[in-house]
Design a protein around this motif. Structure first.
Motif, PDB file in Angstrom:
ATOM      1  N   SER A 133       0.821  -1.214   0.000  1.00  0.00           N
ATOM      2  CA  SER A 133       0.000   0.000   0.000  1.00  0.00           C
ATOM      3  C   SER A 133       0.853   1.260   0.000  1.00  0.00           C
ATOM      4  O   SER A 133       0.319   2.362  -0.092  1.00  0.00           O
ATOM      5  N   GLY A 134       2.161   1.109   0.175  1.00  0.00           N
ATOM      6  CA  GLY A 134       3.061   2.257   0.200  1.00  0.00           C
ATOM      7  C   GLY A 134       3.978   2.205   1.405  1.00  0.00           C
ATOM      8  O   GLY A 134       3.831   1.363   2.289  1.00  0.00           O
ATOM      9  N   ALA A 135       4.931   3.127   1.420  1.00  0.00           N
ATOM     10  CA  ALA A 135       5.909   3.190   2.506  1.00  0.00           C
ATOM     11  C   ALA A 135       5.203   3.386   3.846  1.00  0.00           C
ATOM     12  O   ALA A 135       4.111   3.943   3.912  1.00  0.00           O
ATOM     13  N   SER A 136       5.858   2.908   4.886  1.00  0.00           N
ATOM     14  CA  SER A 136       5.267   2.997   6.217  1.00  0.00           C
ATOM     15  C   SER A 136       6.368   3.136   7.261  1.00  0.00           C
ATOM     16  O   SER A 136       7.520   2.776   7.027  1.00  0.00           O
ATOM     17  N   LEU A 141       3.524  -0.152  10.497  1.00  0.00           N
ATOM     18  CA  LEU A 141       3.573  -1.585  10.197  1.00  0.00           C
ATOM     19  C   LEU A 141       3.081  -2.409  11.377  1.00  0.00           C
ATOM     20  O   LEU A 141       2.387  -3.409  11.195  1.00  0.00           O
ATOM     21  N   ARG A 142       3.432  -1.977  12.590  1.00  0.00           N
ATOM     22  CA  ARG A 142       2.963  -2.705  13.780  1.00  0.00           C
ATOM     23  C   ARG A 142       1.433  -2.706  13.828  1.00  0.00           C
ATOM     24  O   ARG A 142       0.815  -3.710  14.167  1.00  0.00           O
ATOM     25  N   ARG A 143       0.808  -1.580  13.449  1.00  0.00           N
ATOM     26  CA  ARG A 143      -0.655  -1.519  13.417  1.00  0.00           C
ATOM     27  C   ARG A 143      -1.229  -2.336  12.254  1.00  0.00           C
ATOM     28  O   ARG A 143      -2.298  -2.915  12.368  1.00  0.00           O
ATOM     29  N   ALA A 144      -0.508  -2.395  11.145  1.00  0.00           N
ATOM     30  CA  ALA A 144      -0.989  -3.109   9.957  1.00  0.00           C
ATOM     31  C   ALA A 144      -0.858  -4.624  10.084  1.00  0.00           C
ATOM     32  O   ALA A 144      -1.523  -5.368   9.368  1.00  0.00           O
ATOM     33  N   VAL A 145       0.013  -5.066  10.994  1.00  0.00           N
ATOM     34  CA  VAL A 145       0.246  -6.502  11.196  1.00  0.00           C
ATOM     35  C   VAL A 145      -0.080  -6.828  12.650  1.00  0.00           C
ATOM     36  O   VAL A 145       0.806  -6.933  13.499  1.00  0.00           O
ATOM     37  N   PRO A 146      -1.377  -6.966  12.960  1.00  0.00           N
ATOM     38  CA  PRO A 146      -1.770  -7.192  14.351  1.00  0.00           C
ATOM     39  C   PRO A 146      -1.179  -8.482  14.925  1.00  0.00           C
ATOM     40  O   PRO A 146      -1.114  -9.491  14.244  1.00  0.00           O
ATOM     41  N   GLY A 147      -0.728  -8.379  16.158  1.00  0.00           N
ATOM     42  CA  GLY A 147      -0.219  -9.552  16.861  1.00  0.00           C
ATOM     43  C   GLY A 147       1.287  -9.714  16.796  1.00  0.00           C
ATOM     44  O   GLY A 147       1.847 -10.522  17.526  1.00  0.00           O
ATOM     45  N   ILE A 148       1.962  -8.954  15.949  1.00  0.00           N
ATOM     46  CA  ILE A 148       3.412  -9.088  15.850  1.00  0.00           C
ATOM     47  C   ILE A 148       4.068  -8.247  16.944  1.00  0.00           C
ATOM     48  O   ILE A 148       3.633  -7.141  17.246  1.00  0.00           O
ATOM     49  N   GLY A 156      16.635  -8.123   0.034  1.00  0.00           N
ATOM     50  CA  GLY A 156      16.445  -7.189  -1.066  1.00  0.00           C
ATOM     51  C   GLY A 156      15.004  -6.891  -1.399  1.00  0.00           C
ATOM     52  O   GLY A 156      14.718  -6.335  -2.459  1.00  0.00           O
ATOM     53  N   LEU A 157      14.087  -7.219  -0.494  1.00  0.00           N
ATOM     54  CA  LEU A 157      12.663  -6.983  -0.748  1.00  0.00           C
ATOM     55  C   LEU A 157      12.166  -5.678  -0.144  1.00  0.00           C
ATOM     56  O   LEU A 157      11.162  -5.128  -0.598  1.00  0.00           O
ATOM     57  N   VAL A 158      12.838  -5.197   0.890  1.00  0.00           N
ATOM     58  CA  VAL A 158      12.431  -3.985   1.604  1.00  0.00           C
ATOM     59  C   VAL A 158      13.613  -3.027   1.667  1.00  0.00           C
ATOM     60  O   VAL A 158      14.758  -3.451   1.824  1.00  0.00           O
ATOM     61  N   VAL A 159      13.304  -1.745   1.531  1.00  0.00           N
ATOM     62  CA  VAL A 159      14.310  -0.691   1.648  1.00  0.00           C
ATOM     63  C   VAL A 159      13.989   0.136   2.893  1.00  0.00           C
ATOM     64  O   VAL A 159      12.837   0.531   3.094  1.00  0.00           O
ATOM     65  N   ARG A 160      15.006   0.368   3.706  1.00  0.00           N
ATOM     66  CA  ARG A 160      14.867   1.184   4.926  1.00  0.00           C
ATOM     67  C   ARG A 160      15.512   2.534   4.648  1.00  0.00           C
ATOM     68  O   ARG A 160      16.673   2.608   4.259  1.00  0.00           O
ATOM     69  N   THR A 161      14.735   3.601   4.832  1.00  0.00           N
ATOM     70  CA  THR A 161      15.223   4.949   4.584  1.00  0.00           C
ATOM     71  C   THR A 161      15.171   5.749   5.877  1.00  0.00           C
ATOM     72  O   THR A 161      14.117   5.811   6.523  1.00  0.00           O
ATOM     73  N   LEU A 202       8.783  -1.181  -0.149  1.00  0.00           N
ATOM     74  CA  LEU A 202       9.193  -2.312  -0.977  1.00  0.00           C
ATOM     75  C   LEU A 202      10.212  -1.855  -2.009  1.00  0.00           C
ATOM     76  O   LEU A 202      10.103  -0.767  -2.570  1.00  0.00           O
ATOM     77  N   SER A 203      11.191  -2.692  -2.256  1.00  0.00           N
ATOM     78  CA  SER A 203      12.127  -2.466  -3.349  1.00  0.00           C
ATOM     79  C   SER A 203      11.422  -2.870  -4.644  1.00  0.00           C
ATOM     80  O   SER A 203      10.275  -3.343  -4.627  1.00  0.00           O
ATOM     81  N   ASP A 204      12.092  -2.715  -5.763  1.00  0.00           N
ATOM     82  CA  ASP A 204      11.512  -3.168  -7.028  1.00  0.00           C
ATOM     83  C   ASP A 204      11.208  -4.665  -6.974  1.00  0.00           C
ATOM     84  O   ASP A 204      10.166  -5.112  -7.447  1.00  0.00           O
ATOM     85  N   SER A 205      12.117  -5.438  -6.379  1.00  0.00           N
ATOM     86  CA  SER A 205      11.891  -6.885  -6.240  1.00  0.00           C
ATOM     87  C   SER A 205      10.679  -7.170  -5.367  1.00  0.00           C
ATOM     88  O   SER A 205       9.892  -8.067  -5.656  1.00  0.00           O
ATOM     89  N   GLY A 206      10.523  -6.407  -4.305  1.00  0.00           N
ATOM     90  CA  GLY A 206       9.361  -6.563  -3.436  1.00  0.00           C
ATOM     91  C   GLY A 206       8.072  -6.231  -4.157  1.00  0.00           C
ATOM     92  O   GLY A 206       7.067  -6.922  -4.003  1.00  0.00           O
ATOM     93  N   GLU A 207       8.093  -5.179  -4.969  1.00  0.00           N
ATOM     94  CA  GLU A 207       6.908  -4.811  -5.763  1.00  0.00           C
ATOM     95  C   GLU A 207       6.540  -5.926  -6.737  1.00  0.00           C
ATOM     96  O   GLU A 207       5.364  -6.236  -6.923  1.00  0.00           O
TER      97      GLU A 207
END
Length: 115
Positions: free
Chosen positions: A38-41, A46-53, A69-74, A87-92
């Motif tokens: 859905s876009g960068a977060s 992400l903690r709210r989007a993935v309940p229980g983690i 190589g699936l996620v980019v941290r900025t 998501l990186s291009d590979s993640g997309e």
């Protein structure tokens, strides 16, 4: 017996599938990738989007997805410092595959009772 080239191709494919599931088969990883679809977060988003983690597991999974190589941290310098995950291009490129895998699973696998 298959010709040697066919056998080699099958071994390469098996190794690639094994590698993919070593990343994607970890609990929460699919949900994290899907949430980032859905876009960068932020971490909190992400903690709210993935309940229980838990925070520790989310941090570990994000590091693993970044290493794969699936996620980019900025990091944006502050104050306050802001960290975003995307998501990186590979993640997309993985998103439609996960969608298709979910459709296949829904139509072909029976749900296993929990112990």
């Amino acid at each position: 017996m298959a010709p040697p080239d066919d056998e080699h191709e099958r071994e390469v494919c098996d190794a690639a599938v094994t590698l993919a599931f070593s990343v994607l088969g970890k609990r929460w990883n699919g949900m994290i990738v899907s949430a980032l679809g859905s876009g960068a977060s932020t971490f909190g988003g992400l903690r709210r989007a993935v309940p229980g983690i838990s925070d520790a597991v989310l941090s570990d999974r994000l590091a693993g997805l970044a290493e794969a190589g699936l996620v980019v941290r900025t990091v944006t310098p502050g104050p306050p410092t802001a960290v975003a995950y995307a998501l990186s291009d590979s993640g997309e490129r993985l998103l439609p595959i996960l969608d298709e895998l979910g459709r296949w699973a829904s139509g072909n696998l029976t749900e296993q009772p929990t112990a």
